[in-house]
Design a protein around this motif. Structure first.
Motif, PDB file in Angstrom:
ATOM      1  N   VAL A 153       8.316  36.813  63.191  1.00 15.67           N
ATOM      2  CA  VAL A 153       7.313  37.767  62.298  1.00 15.67           C
ATOM      3  C   VAL A 153       7.692  37.217  60.807  1.00 15.67           C
ATOM      4  O   VAL A 153       8.950  36.999  60.604  1.00 15.67           O
ATOM      5  CB  VAL A 153       7.543  39.186  62.388  1.00 15.67           C
ATOM      6  N   PRO A 154       6.691  36.776  60.137  1.00 20.10           N
ATOM      7  CA  PRO A 154       7.155  36.306  58.765  1.00 20.10           C
ATOM      8  C   PRO A 154       7.998  37.260  58.009  1.00 20.10           C
ATOM      9  O   PRO A 154       8.066  38.664  58.112  1.00 20.10           O
ATOM     10  CB  PRO A 154       5.862  36.463  58.059  1.00 20.10           C
ATOM     11  N   GLU A 155       9.080  36.696  57.425  1.00 23.05           N
ATOM     12  CA  GLU A 155      10.035  37.302  56.741  1.00 23.05           C
ATOM     13  C   GLU A 155       9.810  38.339  55.722  1.00 23.05           C
ATOM     14  O   GLU A 155      10.178  39.270  55.427  1.00 23.05           O
ATOM     15  CB  GLU A 155      10.988  36.382  56.108  1.00 23.05           C
ATOM     16  N   ASP A 156       8.485  38.278  55.170  1.00 23.58           N
ATOM     17  CA  ASP A 156       8.182  38.803  53.966  1.00 23.58           C
ATOM     18  C   ASP A 156       7.579  40.234  54.457  1.00 23.58           C
ATOM     19  O   ASP A 156       7.498  41.345  53.775  1.00 23.58           O
ATOM     20  CB  ASP A 156       7.063  38.263  53.070  1.00 23.58           C
ATOM     21  N   ILE A 157       7.242  40.315  55.738  1.00 27.64           N
ATOM     22  CA  ILE A 157       7.091  41.598  56.311  1.00 27.64           C
ATOM     23  C   ILE A 157       7.971  42.136  57.172  1.00 27.64           C
ATOM     24  O   ILE A 157       8.542  43.289  57.332  1.00 27.64           O
ATOM     25  CB  ILE A 157       5.864  41.163  57.416  1.00 27.64           C
ATOM     26  N   ARG A 158       8.929  40.997  57.992  1.00 29.55           N
ATOM     27  CA  ARG A 158       9.993  41.512  58.802  1.00 29.55           C
ATOM     28  C   ARG A 158      11.137  42.311  58.101  1.00 29.55           C
ATOM     29  O   ARG A 158      11.416  43.400  58.497  1.00 29.55           O
ATOM     30  CB  ARG A 158      10.572  40.227  59.555  1.00 29.55           C
ATOM     31  N   LEU A 159      11.396  41.770  57.024  1.00 23.32           N
ATOM     32  CA  LEU A 159      12.724  42.452  56.663  1.00 23.32           C
ATOM     33  C   LEU A 159      12.388  43.733  55.814  1.00 23.32           C
ATOM     34  O   LEU A 159      13.253  44.712  56.131  1.00 23.32           O
ATOM     35  CB  LEU A 159      13.190  41.802  55.103  1.00 23.32           C
ATOM     36  N   PRO A 160      11.269  43.929  54.991  1.00 19.96           N
ATOM     37  CA  PRO A 160      10.991  45.460  54.638  1.00 19.96           C
ATOM     38  C   PRO A 160      10.459  46.312  55.744  1.00 19.96           C
ATOM     39  O   PRO A 160      10.861  47.402  55.749  1.00 19.96           O
ATOM     40  CB  PRO A 160       9.612  45.115  53.788  1.00 19.96           C
ATOM     41  N   LEU A 161      10.257  45.832  56.924  1.00 18.68           N
ATOM     42  CA  LEU A 161       9.733  46.755  57.983  1.00 18.68           C
ATOM     43  C   LEU A 161      11.099  47.280  58.717  1.00 18.68           C
ATOM     44  O   LEU A 161      11.097  48.518  58.899  1.00 18.68           O
ATOM     45  CB  LEU A 161       9.103  45.944  59.053  1.00 18.68           C
ATOM     46  N   LEU A 162      11.954  46.143  58.704  1.00 17.43           N
ATOM     47  CA  LEU A 162      13.448  46.514  59.397  1.00 17.43           C
ATOM     48  C   LEU A 162      14.101  47.755  58.342  1.00 17.43           C
ATOM     49  O   LEU A 162      14.699  48.621  58.701  1.00 17.43           O
ATOM     50  CB  LEU A 162      14.257  45.412  59.768  1.00 17.43           C
ATOM     51  N   ILE A 163      14.038  47.472  57.114  1.00 17.13           N
ATOM     52  CA  ILE A 163      14.567  48.085  56.185  1.00 17.13           C
ATOM     53  C   ILE A 163      13.900  49.360  56.135  1.00 17.13           C
ATOM     54  O   ILE A 163      14.581  50.667  56.105  1.00 17.13           O
ATOM     55  CB  ILE A 163      14.896  47.710  54.691  1.00 17.13           C
ATOM     56  N   ALA A 164      12.654  49.555  56.124  1.00 19.16           N
ATOM     57  CA  ALA A 164      12.091  51.042  56.019  1.00 19.16           C
ATOM     58  C   ALA A 164      12.209  51.697  57.222  1.00 19.16           C
ATOM     59  O   ALA A 164      12.590  52.841  57.297  1.00 19.16           O
ATOM     60  CB  ALA A 164      10.479  50.585  55.782  1.00 19.16           C
ATOM     61  N   LEU A 165      12.020  50.970  58.335  1.00 18.78           N
ATOM     62  CA  LEU A 165      12.290  51.748  59.736  1.00 18.78           C
ATOM     63  C   LEU A 165      13.702  52.528  59.755  1.00 18.78           C
ATOM     64  O   LEU A 165      13.901  53.491  60.246  1.00 18.78           O
ATOM     65  CB  LEU A 165      11.810  51.121  60.905  1.00 18.78           C
ATOM     66  N   SER A 166      14.868  51.716  59.391  1.00 17.27           N
ATOM     67  CA  SER A 166      16.146  51.996  59.521  1.00 17.27           C
ATOM     68  C   SER A 166      16.482  53.075  58.527  1.00 17.27           C
ATOM     69  O   SER A 166      16.974  54.195  59.145  1.00 17.27           O
ATOM     70  CB  SER A 166      16.847  50.844  59.160  1.00 17.27           C
ATOM     71  N   LEU A 167      15.970  53.046  57.246  1.00 21.52           N
ATOM     72  CA  LEU A 167      16.045  54.260  56.400  1.00 21.52           C
ATOM     73  C   LEU A 167      15.395  55.325  56.830  1.00 21.52           C
ATOM     74  O   LEU A 167      15.899  56.425  56.611  1.00 21.52           O
ATOM     75  CB  LEU A 167      15.778  53.700  54.946  1.00 21.52           C
ATOM     76  N   ALA A 168      14.203  55.349  57.380  1.00 28.77           N
ATOM     77  CA  ALA A 168      13.353  56.351  57.651  1.00 28.77           C
ATOM     78  C   ALA A 168      14.136  57.303  58.939  1.00 28.77           C
ATOM     79  O   ALA A 168      14.010  58.113  58.986  1.00 28.77           O
ATOM     80  CB  ALA A 168      11.990  56.132  58.163  1.00 28.77           C
ATOM     81  N   SER A 169      14.654  56.334  59.773  1.00 33.29           N
ATOM     82  CA  SER A 169      15.241  56.921  60.894  1.00 33.29           C
ATOM     83  C   SER A 169      16.576  57.867  60.429  1.00 33.29           C
ATOM     84  O   SER A 169      17.004  58.715  60.971  1.00 33.29           O
ATOM     85  CB  SER A 169      15.780  55.872  62.009  1.00 33.29           C
ATOM     86  N   VAL A 170      17.554  57.167  59.538  1.00 37.13           N
ATOM     87  CA  VAL A 170      18.493  57.506  58.928  1.00 37.13           C
ATOM     88  C   VAL A 170      18.074  59.003  58.455  1.00 37.13           C
ATOM     89  O   VAL A 170      18.711  60.301  58.390  1.00 37.13           O
ATOM     90  CB  VAL A 170      19.296  56.884  57.939  1.00 37.13           C
ATOM     91  N   LEU A 171      17.022  59.074  57.541  1.00 36.79           N
ATOM     92  CA  LEU A 171      16.598  60.352  56.630  1.00 36.79           C
ATOM     93  C   LEU A 171      16.216  61.457  57.798  1.00 36.79           C
ATOM     94  O   LEU A 171      16.516  62.516  57.757  1.00 36.79           O
ATOM     95  CB  LEU A 171      15.435  59.987  56.055  1.00 36.79           C
ATOM     96  N   LEU A 172      15.196  60.855  58.636  1.00 38.66           N
ATOM     97  CA  LEU A 172      14.855  61.896  59.877  1.00 38.66           C
ATOM     98  C   LEU A 172      15.955  62.706  60.581  1.00 38.66           C
ATOM     99  O   LEU A 172      16.207  63.641  61.002  1.00 38.66           O
ATOM    100  CB  LEU A 172      13.800  61.329  60.727  1.00 38.66           C
ATOM    101  N   PHE A 173      17.159  61.719  60.992  1.00 39.49           N
ATOM    102  CA  PHE A 173      18.318  61.950  61.723  1.00 39.49           C
ATOM    103  C   PHE A 173      19.116  63.125  60.937  1.00 39.49           C
ATOM    104  O   PHE A 173      19.543  64.231  61.294  1.00 39.49           O
ATOM    105  CB  PHE A 173      19.116  60.924  62.061  1.00 39.49           C
ATOM    106  N   PHE A 174      19.104  62.855  59.522  1.00 38.50           N
ATOM    107  CA  PHE A 174      19.734  63.761  58.705  1.00 38.50           C
ATOM    108  C   PHE A 174      18.933  65.038  58.567  1.00 38.50           C
ATOM    109  O   PHE A 174      19.540  66.051  58.544  1.00 38.50           O
ATOM    110  CB  PHE A 174      19.692  63.299  57.281  1.00 38.50           C
ATOM    111  N   ILE A 175      17.623  65.179  58.392  1.00 37.52           N
ATOM    112  CA  ILE A 175      16.773  66.441  58.500  1.00 37.52           C
ATOM    113  C   ILE A 175      16.950  67.042  59.898  1.00 37.52           C
ATOM    114  O   ILE A 175      17.284  68.304  59.694  1.00 37.52           O
ATOM    115  CB  ILE A 175      15.472  65.863  58.172  1.00 37.52           C
ATOM    116  N   ALA A 176      17.159  66.394  60.792  1.00 31.64           N
ATOM    117  CA  ALA A 176      17.272  67.004  62.134  1.00 31.64           C
ATOM    118  C   ALA A 176      18.633  67.811  62.227  1.00 31.64           C
ATOM    119  O   ALA A 176      18.929  68.939  62.640  1.00 31.64           O
ATOM    120  CB  ALA A 176      17.187  66.088  63.220  1.00 31.64           C
ATOM    121  N   TRP A 177      19.728  66.873  61.536  1.00 28.60           N
ATOM    122  CA  TRP A 177      21.106  67.738  61.723  1.00 28.60           C
ATOM    123  C   TRP A 177      21.325  68.790  60.623  1.00 28.60           C
ATOM    124  O   TRP A 177      21.635  69.823  60.924  1.00 28.60           O
ATOM    125  CB  TRP A 177      22.017  66.425  61.124  1.00 28.60           C
ATOM    126  N   TRP A 178      20.441  68.795  59.480  1.00 32.94           N
ATOM    127  CA  TRP A 178      20.152  69.884  58.566  1.00 32.94           C
ATOM    128  C   TRP A 178      19.831  71.215  59.222  1.00 32.94           C
ATOM    129  O   TRP A 178      20.215  72.250  59.179  1.00 32.94           O
ATOM    130  CB  TRP A 178      19.696  69.741  57.418  1.00 32.94           C
TER     131      TRP A 178
END
Length: 180
Positions: A45-70
């Protein structure tokens, strides 16, 4: 006999935590899907799409897991009950969104939105009382205001729920309040 519920909705923060956990897991499923696509297709996948997608999904999952923990660490329950006489909402840890009113005093349901020089405000869903008071009904727990409206309508057919948004505007020489 009048205190039997016509409508009852109850949701705990533990139940909400399951939702946020599933959403966080799906972020990782999307990441795995990206890697599987690259592996099976032999194309990257083109790097200008791949890297932001990986970062956004990783950060979103961390945030969602934190909300679940709270949610798990701060147990509470949201509850809405409509009987033939009363409509009550108990929103955890936020008294302004909790109320207990007589069904006979409800004029209707409505959606409200305030606008000013800074733009549109958040949409508010709730009930309008005959005396002009408005009680906000939060949708944070997955409840549906249309179901509440239908339950009230079976008790009092005169209750309305207009499709239009009741708007309030202020600023720059404009001062218009909500319509009653």
């Amino acid at each position: 006999m009048n205190d039997l519920p016509v409508y009852h909705f109850k949701r705990s923060r533990k139940q909400r935590a399951k939702l946020f956990t599933r959403m966080g897991l799906f972020c990782w499923l999307y990441i795995l899907g990206l890697f599987a696509y690259e592996s099976l297709s032999g194309q990257r996948v083109p790097e200008d799409i791949r890297l932001p997608l990986l970062i956004a999904l990783s950060l979103a999952s961390v945030l969602l897991f934190f909300i679940a923990w709270w949610h798990l660490r701060h147990p509470a329950e949201y509850e809405a009950i409509i009987t033939r006489e009363r409509f009550s909402v108990r929103y955890p840890d936020h008294a302004p969104w909790s109320f207990d009113v007589a069904v006979a005093e409800i004029a209707g349901f409505e959606n409200r939105q305030a606008s000013n020089h800074a733009g549109k405000g958040m949409m508010q869903h709730g009930i309008l009382m005959r005396d002009g008071r408005f009680f906000h009904i939060s949708m944070n727990y997955g409840n549906r205001i249309s179901d509440m409206y239908q339950a009230i309508k079976t008790i009092n057919p005169e209750v309305s729920y207009p499709k239009t948004v009741n708007k309030k505007a202020s600023g720059l020489g404009i001062q218009r309040d909500y319509k009653d």
